[in-house]
Design a protein around this motif. Structure first.
Motif, PDB file in Angstrom:
ATOM      1  N   ALA A  38      54.027  -0.174  48.985  1.00  0.00           N
ATOM      2  CA  ALA A  38      54.057  -1.008  47.788  1.00  0.00           C
ATOM      3  C   ALA A  38      53.084  -0.495  46.730  1.00  0.00           C
ATOM      4  O   ALA A  38      52.141   0.243  47.035  1.00  0.00           O
ATOM      5  CB  ALA A  38      53.713  -2.452  48.154  1.00  0.00           C
ATOM      6  N   LEU A  39      53.307  -0.920  45.498  1.00  0.00           N
ATOM      7  CA  LEU A  39      52.445  -0.567  44.376  1.00  0.00           C
ATOM      8  C   LEU A  39      51.863  -1.834  43.770  1.00  0.00           C
ATOM      9  O   LEU A  39      52.605  -2.752  43.419  1.00  0.00           O
ATOM     10  CB  LEU A  39      53.245   0.181  43.298  1.00  0.00           C
ATOM     11  CG  LEU A  39      54.012   1.412  43.747  1.00  0.00           C
ATOM     12  CD1 LEU A  39      54.869   1.949  42.595  1.00  0.00           C
ATOM     13  CD2 LEU A  39      53.075   2.475  44.281  1.00  0.00           C
ATOM     14  N   VAL A  40      50.545  -1.896  43.666  1.00  0.00           N
ATOM     15  CA  VAL A  40      49.860  -2.999  42.998  1.00  0.00           C
ATOM     16  C   VAL A  40      49.623  -2.536  41.564  1.00  0.00           C
ATOM     17  O   VAL A  40      48.928  -1.538  41.338  1.00  0.00           O
ATOM     18  CB  VAL A  40      48.522  -3.336  43.685  1.00  0.00           C
ATOM     19  CG1 VAL A  40      47.827  -4.480  42.957  1.00  0.00           C
ATOM     20  CG2 VAL A  40      48.740  -3.667  45.154  1.00  0.00           C
ATOM     21  N   VAL A  63      44.196  -8.063  45.822  1.00  0.00           N
ATOM     22  CA  VAL A  63      45.645  -8.151  46.055  1.00  0.00           C
ATOM     23  C   VAL A  63      46.079  -7.063  47.039  1.00  0.00           C
ATOM     24  O   VAL A  63      46.858  -7.326  47.960  1.00  0.00           O
ATOM     25  CB  VAL A  63      46.419  -8.056  44.724  1.00  0.00           C
ATOM     26  CG1 VAL A  63      47.924  -7.941  44.976  1.00  0.00           C
ATOM     27  CG2 VAL A  63      46.118  -9.263  43.837  1.00  0.00           C
ATOM     28  N   ALA A  64      45.560  -5.855  46.872  1.00  0.00           N
ATOM     29  CA  ALA A  64      45.902  -4.762  47.784  1.00  0.00           C
ATOM     30  C   ALA A  64      45.509  -5.102  49.217  1.00  0.00           C
ATOM     31  O   ALA A  64      46.255  -4.812  50.164  1.00  0.00           O
ATOM     32  CB  ALA A  64      45.232  -3.467  47.328  1.00  0.00           C
ATOM     33  N   LYS A  65      44.358  -5.712  49.401  1.00  0.00           N
ATOM     34  CA  LYS A  65      43.910  -6.110  50.735  1.00  0.00           C
ATOM     35  C   LYS A  65      44.870  -7.132  51.340  1.00  0.00           C
ATOM     36  O   LYS A  65      45.247  -7.031  52.519  1.00  0.00           O
ATOM     37  CB  LYS A  65      42.497  -6.688  50.646  1.00  0.00           C
ATOM     38  CG  LYS A  65      41.947  -7.195  51.957  1.00  0.00           C
ATOM     39  CD  LYS A  65      40.547  -7.768  51.754  1.00  0.00           C
ATOM     40  CE  LYS A  65      39.995  -8.375  53.016  1.00  0.00           C
ATOM     41  NZ  LYS A  65      38.643  -8.944  52.785  1.00  0.00           N
ATOM     42  N   ALA A  81      46.659   1.449  54.301  1.00  0.00           N
ATOM     43  CA  ALA A  81      46.028   2.512  53.514  1.00  0.00           C
ATOM     44  C   ALA A  81      46.114   2.192  52.031  1.00  0.00           C
ATOM     45  O   ALA A  81      47.055   1.536  51.577  1.00  0.00           O
ATOM     46  CB  ALA A  81      46.695   3.846  53.802  1.00  0.00           C
ATOM     47  N   LEU A  82      45.129   2.670  51.302  1.00  0.00           N
ATOM     48  CA  LEU A  82      45.082   2.489  49.853  1.00  0.00           C
ATOM     49  C   LEU A  82      44.901   3.866  49.220  1.00  0.00           C
ATOM     50  O   LEU A  82      43.947   4.579  49.543  1.00  0.00           O
ATOM     51  CB  LEU A  82      43.922   1.568  49.466  1.00  0.00           C
ATOM     52  CG  LEU A  82      43.713   1.297  47.985  1.00  0.00           C
ATOM     53  CD1 LEU A  82      44.910   0.556  47.395  1.00  0.00           C
ATOM     54  CD2 LEU A  82      42.445   0.490  47.775  1.00  0.00           C
ATOM     55  N   LEU A  83      45.819   4.230  48.343  1.00  0.00           N
ATOM     56  CA  LEU A  83      45.768   5.508  47.649  1.00  0.00           C
ATOM     57  C   LEU A  83      45.830   5.255  46.145  1.00  0.00           C
ATOM     58  O   LEU A  83      46.603   4.410  45.685  1.00  0.00           O
ATOM     59  CB  LEU A  83      46.946   6.398  48.041  1.00  0.00           C
ATOM     60  CG  LEU A  83      47.116   6.720  49.525  1.00  0.00           C
ATOM     61  CD1 LEU A  83      48.467   7.388  49.770  1.00  0.00           C
ATOM     62  CD2 LEU A  83      45.984   7.610  49.992  1.00  0.00           C
ATOM     63  N   VAL A  84      45.029   5.982  45.403  1.00  0.00           N
ATOM     64  CA  VAL A  84      45.075   5.902  43.947  1.00  0.00           C
ATOM     65  C   VAL A  84      45.192   7.325  43.440  1.00  0.00           C
ATOM     66  O   VAL A  84      44.317   8.153  43.694  1.00  0.00           O
ATOM     67  CB  VAL A  84      43.816   5.232  43.355  1.00  0.00           C
ATOM     68  CG1 VAL A  84      43.933   5.129  41.840  1.00  0.00           C
ATOM     69  CG2 VAL A  84      43.581   3.867  43.974  1.00  0.00           C
ATOM     70  N   ALA A  85      46.272   7.612  42.762  1.00  0.00           N
ATOM     71  CA  ALA A  85      46.461   8.954  42.208  1.00  0.00           C
ATOM     72  C   ALA A  85      46.760   8.820  40.716  1.00  0.00           C
ATOM     73  O   ALA A  85      45.930   9.145  39.879  1.00  0.00           O
ATOM     74  CB  ALA A  85      47.566   9.693  42.944  1.00  0.00           C
ATOM     75  N   HIS A  93      48.013   2.112  39.011  1.00  0.00           N
ATOM     76  CA  HIS A  93      48.688   1.464  40.135  1.00  0.00           C
ATOM     77  C   HIS A  93      48.043   1.933  41.426  1.00  0.00           C
ATOM     78  O   HIS A  93      47.595   3.057  41.550  1.00  0.00           O
ATOM     79  CB  HIS A  93      50.194   1.730  40.142  1.00  0.00           C
ATOM     80  CG  HIS A  93      50.579   3.173  40.127  1.00  0.00           C
ATOM     81  ND1 HIS A  93      50.446   3.978  39.010  1.00  0.00           N
ATOM     82  CD2 HIS A  93      51.083   3.966  41.093  1.00  0.00           C
ATOM     83  CE1 HIS A  93      50.861   5.196  39.289  1.00  0.00           C
ATOM     84  NE2 HIS A  93      51.252   5.223  40.557  1.00  0.00           N
ATOM     85  N   LEU A  94      47.959   1.003  42.364  1.00  0.00           N
ATOM     86  CA  LEU A  94      47.390   1.265  43.677  1.00  0.00           C
ATOM     87  C   LEU A  94      48.522   1.326  44.689  1.00  0.00           C
ATOM     88  O   LEU A  94      49.332   0.401  44.769  1.00  0.00           O
ATOM     89  CB  LEU A  94      46.409   0.159  44.072  1.00  0.00           C
ATOM     90  CG  LEU A  94      45.337  -0.263  43.073  1.00  0.00           C
ATOM     91  CD1 LEU A  94      44.469  -1.360  43.674  1.00  0.00           C
ATOM     92  CD2 LEU A  94      44.507   0.915  42.626  1.00  0.00           C
TER      93      LEU A  94
END
Length: 148
Positions: A38-40, A63-65, A81-85, A93-94
């Motif tokens: 998903a994308l936050v 929200v991501a948590k 997992a949390l990725l930010v690119a 977007h997360l």
């Protein structure tokens, strides 16, 4: 000119919404690394992580948590997992995804051929997990709309 994400939030382009509040939405990506990816996304057009006000960034992380916990419950994953690119779209977007190991965190593993029915099923599964965890107030009644 509105970003791709703004156009999705505004309903000009389709999205699979699993979360909505005054500051952010969460949609499933059309190129998931793992099922449930998903994308936050903040409603405000913030270009990148380092441009975000601290209070907005804190909200997105919270929200991501919440979404990550629901993903763990829905897919039985040991980690979220949390990725930010942010290189592909100039709108912060997360990426939040169920993860089993570090090798499952590479964007090179993103699948672009996932059938719509499979993406819809993943959205339903995540929406249901969010409701089951007590977050129904933030799950839009219609997965195609960011409105509560």
């Amino acid at each position: 000119m509105p970003t791709l994400f703004t156009r999705i939030i505004d309903g000009e382009l389709p999205g699979r919404f699993v979360w909505a509040d005054d500051l952010a939405v969460v949609v499933l990506t059309i190129a998931p690394i793992t099922d449930g990816h998903a994308l936050v996304i903040p409603r405000a057009e913030v270009e990148q992580l380092t441009d975000a006000p601290d209070d907005l960034l804190a909200h997105l992380a919270t929200v991501a948590k919440t979404v990550g916990r629901a993903q763990q419950a829905a897919w039985g994953a040991p980690r979220a997992a949390l990725l930010v690119a942010g290189f592909e779209i100039p709108h912060l977007h997360l990426h939040v995804l169920p993860a089993w190991d570090e090798s499952s965190l590479s964007f090179s593993r993103a699948r672009t051929d996932v059938p719509a029915a499979e993406l819809d099923a993943a959205a339903t599964r995540l929406r249901d997990a969010l409701v089951d965890a007590g977050h129904g107030a933030h799950v839009p009644p219609d997965a195609s709309s960011p409105r509560l």
